[in-house]
Design a protein around this motif. Structure first.
Motif, PDB file in Angstrom:
ATOM      1  N   GLU A  61      33.110  31.577  35.822  1.00 13.78           N
ATOM      2  CA  GLU A  61      33.340  32.177  37.219  1.00 13.78           C
ATOM      3  C   GLU A  61      34.585  31.993  37.641  1.00 13.78           C
ATOM      4  O   GLU A  61      34.994  32.419  38.750  1.00 13.78           O
ATOM      5  CB  GLU A  61      32.354  31.283  38.226  1.00 13.78           C
ATOM      6  CG  GLU A  61      32.560  30.045  38.287  1.00 13.78           C
ATOM      7  CD  GLU A  61      31.518  29.160  38.872  1.00 13.78           C
ATOM      8  OE1 GLU A  61      31.983  28.032  39.547  1.00 13.78           O
ATOM      9  OE2 GLU A  61      30.597  29.558  38.622  1.00 13.78           O
ATOM     10  N   HIS A  62      35.548  31.655  36.586  1.00 19.30           N
ATOM     11  CA  HIS A  62      36.991  31.498  37.351  1.00 19.30           C
ATOM     12  C   HIS A  62      37.751  32.645  36.743  1.00 19.30           C
ATOM     13  O   HIS A  62      37.971  32.891  35.346  1.00 19.30           O
ATOM     14  CB  HIS A  62      37.550  30.062  36.586  1.00 19.30           C
ATOM     15  CG  HIS A  62      36.820  28.835  36.879  1.00 19.30           C
ATOM     16  ND1 HIS A  62      36.626  28.225  37.956  1.00 19.30           N
ATOM     17  CD2 HIS A  62      35.776  28.306  35.980  1.00 19.30           C
ATOM     18  CE1 HIS A  62      35.826  27.437  38.107  1.00 19.30           C
ATOM     19  NE2 HIS A  62      35.311  27.366  36.897  1.00 19.30           N
ATOM     20  N   HIS A  66      40.522  39.993  44.518  1.00 16.65           N
ATOM     21  CA  HIS A  66      39.448  39.292  44.936  1.00 16.65           C
ATOM     22  C   HIS A  66      38.126  39.958  45.211  1.00 16.65           C
ATOM     23  O   HIS A  66      37.148  39.396  44.900  1.00 16.65           O
ATOM     24  CB  HIS A  66      39.991  38.566  46.448  1.00 16.65           C
ATOM     25  CG  HIS A  66      40.862  37.370  46.355  1.00 16.65           C
ATOM     26  ND1 HIS A  66      40.555  36.244  45.764  1.00 16.65           N
ATOM     27  CD2 HIS A  66      42.001  37.434  46.537  1.00 16.65           C
ATOM     28  CE1 HIS A  66      41.683  35.284  46.055  1.00 16.65           C
ATOM     29  NE2 HIS A  66      42.690  36.272  46.151  1.00 16.65           N
ATOM     30  N   ALA A  78      34.939  39.290  42.948  1.00 19.05           N
ATOM     31  CA  ALA A  78      33.589  38.873  43.618  1.00 19.05           C
ATOM     32  C   ALA A  78      32.278  39.613  43.176  1.00 19.05           C
ATOM     33  O   ALA A  78      31.089  38.991  43.055  1.00 19.05           O
ATOM     34  CB  ALA A  78      33.660  38.734  44.999  1.00 19.05           C
ATOM     35  N   LYS A 102      32.966  36.339  40.438  1.00 18.31           N
ATOM     36  CA  LYS A 102      34.061  35.464  40.121  1.00 18.31           C
ATOM     37  C   LYS A 102      34.891  35.123  41.127  1.00 18.31           C
ATOM     38  O   LYS A 102      35.117  35.855  41.974  1.00 18.31           O
ATOM     39  CB  LYS A 102      34.773  35.934  38.915  1.00 18.31           C
ATOM     40  CG  LYS A 102      34.089  35.996  37.370  1.00 18.31           C
ATOM     41  CD  LYS A 102      34.849  36.731  36.753  1.00 18.31           C
ATOM     42  CE  LYS A 102      33.988  37.050  35.227  1.00 18.31           C
ATOM     43  NZ  LYS A 102      33.743  35.826  34.358  1.00 18.31           N
ATOM     44  N   ALA A 103      35.655  34.194  40.969  1.00 23.53           N
ATOM     45  CA  ALA A 103      36.670  33.942  42.225  1.00 23.53           C
ATOM     46  C   ALA A 103      38.163  33.553  41.280  1.00 23.53           C
ATOM     47  O   ALA A 103      37.995  32.874  40.275  1.00 23.53           O
ATOM     48  CB  ALA A 103      36.243  32.635  42.887  1.00 23.53           C
ATOM     49  N   SER A 131      41.246  31.831  40.616  1.00 23.11           N
ATOM     50  CA  SER A 131      41.364  30.423  40.348  1.00 23.11           C
ATOM     51  C   SER A 131      42.965  30.354  41.326  1.00 23.11           C
ATOM     52  O   SER A 131      43.865  30.810  40.780  1.00 23.11           O
ATOM     53  CB  SER A 131      41.840  29.903  38.785  1.00 23.11           C
ATOM     54  OG  SER A 131      40.756  30.038  38.112  1.00 23.11           O
TER      55      SER A 131
END
Ligand code: PEP
Ligand code: MN
Length: 295
Positions: free
Chosen positions: A40-41, A274, A278, A282-283, A285
């Protein structure tokens, strides 16, 4: 360095030709100086094509760091089509990258073109970049494998995904499991833009391998206006990160002037990334500082 991934193949499996790059079970999550990549990074790697001067390098590094980039990119050794074109600042460029890292805390992604330079590049690099033109330089890949340093391998201009996986396998085989793959555009019959960004490679590579997949829209596009739309598409398609070129005054850039994002516009661009990341769950890092202030 902490790496969460499938168990490495045993010596016997390697001897038997069991390839470590293939997808079996869990996806790899790399840890580059505290920044996670994969799962998810999402990694936002940004910086100039080329390290040109102290001011250009540090200004760009501070701008992308403040906006929330994950890592800083910049070439000290440049693979130029013409041997008469500027070849990069070399050791002086590495020194400026070290200063950028010291001032911003951002990990450094920089290209190593020649195994003879590996020792000095390793003093600064947190991620070694293998350029598209060197993707099948197997002695370089093996040396990088033995170094243990994280590596981003760019897909060759006319390489298949299977060939890209085998380039990664040269690094994995030496026991270095910190490998990211990078789609940066391939050569097709289409001449309306520099290369054809193969975004289908993102989901297909994820089927084939457990390694994180990064997309470079800058070198594919060759044009600044295409970088944002292709970044959003890549993030929404499930890429594990982007590597983009950013310059304080792109029109004055020594190399790749037409495709570098204007540094002042980077924060707004990253906001949009971003949102697209999303969509894929994912976000981005963040650096530990920003992470702390976001809490
Ligand atoms: C770069 O990222 O600086 C570069 C030269 O890219 P590529 O190897 O993909 O052409
Ligand atoms: Mn470039």
């Amino acid at each position: 360095m902490m790496i969460v991934m499938k168990p490495a193949a045993t010596e016997q499996e390697v001897d038997a030709g069991v390839e470590r790059v293939r997808a079996v079970g869990a996806r790899s999550v790399l840890d580059v100086a505290g920044r996670k990549v994969g799962g998810e990074h999402f990694a936002m790697i940004a910086g100039p094509c080329t390290v040109e001067s102290r001011e250009q390098t540090l200004t760009t590094a501070h701008t992308v760091a403040a906006a929330g980039a994950t890592m800083f990119r910049g070439g000290a050794y440049k693979p130029r089509t013409s041997p008469y074109a500027f070849q990069g600042l070399g050791q002086e460029g590495l020194r400026l990258l070290a200063e950028a890292k010291e001032q911003t805390g951002l990990p450094i992604v920089t290209e190593v073109m020649d195994a003879r330079d590996l020792g000095q590049v390793l003093e600064v690099a947190d991620v070694l970049q293998v350029g598209a033109r060197n993707m099948q330089n197997y002695t370089l890949l093996s040396e990088i494998g033995r170094s243990g340093c994280p590596v981003l391998i760019k897909r060759g201009l006319s390489s298949t995904l299977e060939e890209l996986l085998m380039a990664a396998e040269y690094v994995l085989k030496e026991g270095n499991e910190s490998v990211m793959l990078c789609e940066r555009g391939i050569r097709t019959f289409e001449t309306s833009y520099r290369f054809t960004l193969d975004l289908m490679a993102v989901p297909v590579l994820k089927e084939m391998t457990h390694l994180p997949v990064i997309v470079d829209p800058s070198h594919a596009a060759g044009r600044r206006d295409l970088v944002a739309p292709m970044s959003l598409a890549a993030a929404a398609a499930g890429a594990d990160g982007l590597i983009v070129e950013v310059h304080p005054d792109p029109d004055e850039a020594i190399c790749d002037a037409a495709q570098q994002l204007v540094a002042a516009e980077f924060p707004a661009y990253l906001e949009r990334v971003h949102a697209a990341a999303a969509v894929a769950g994912k976000a981005v890092s963040l650096t530990p500082d920003l992470l702390a202030s976001a809490r």
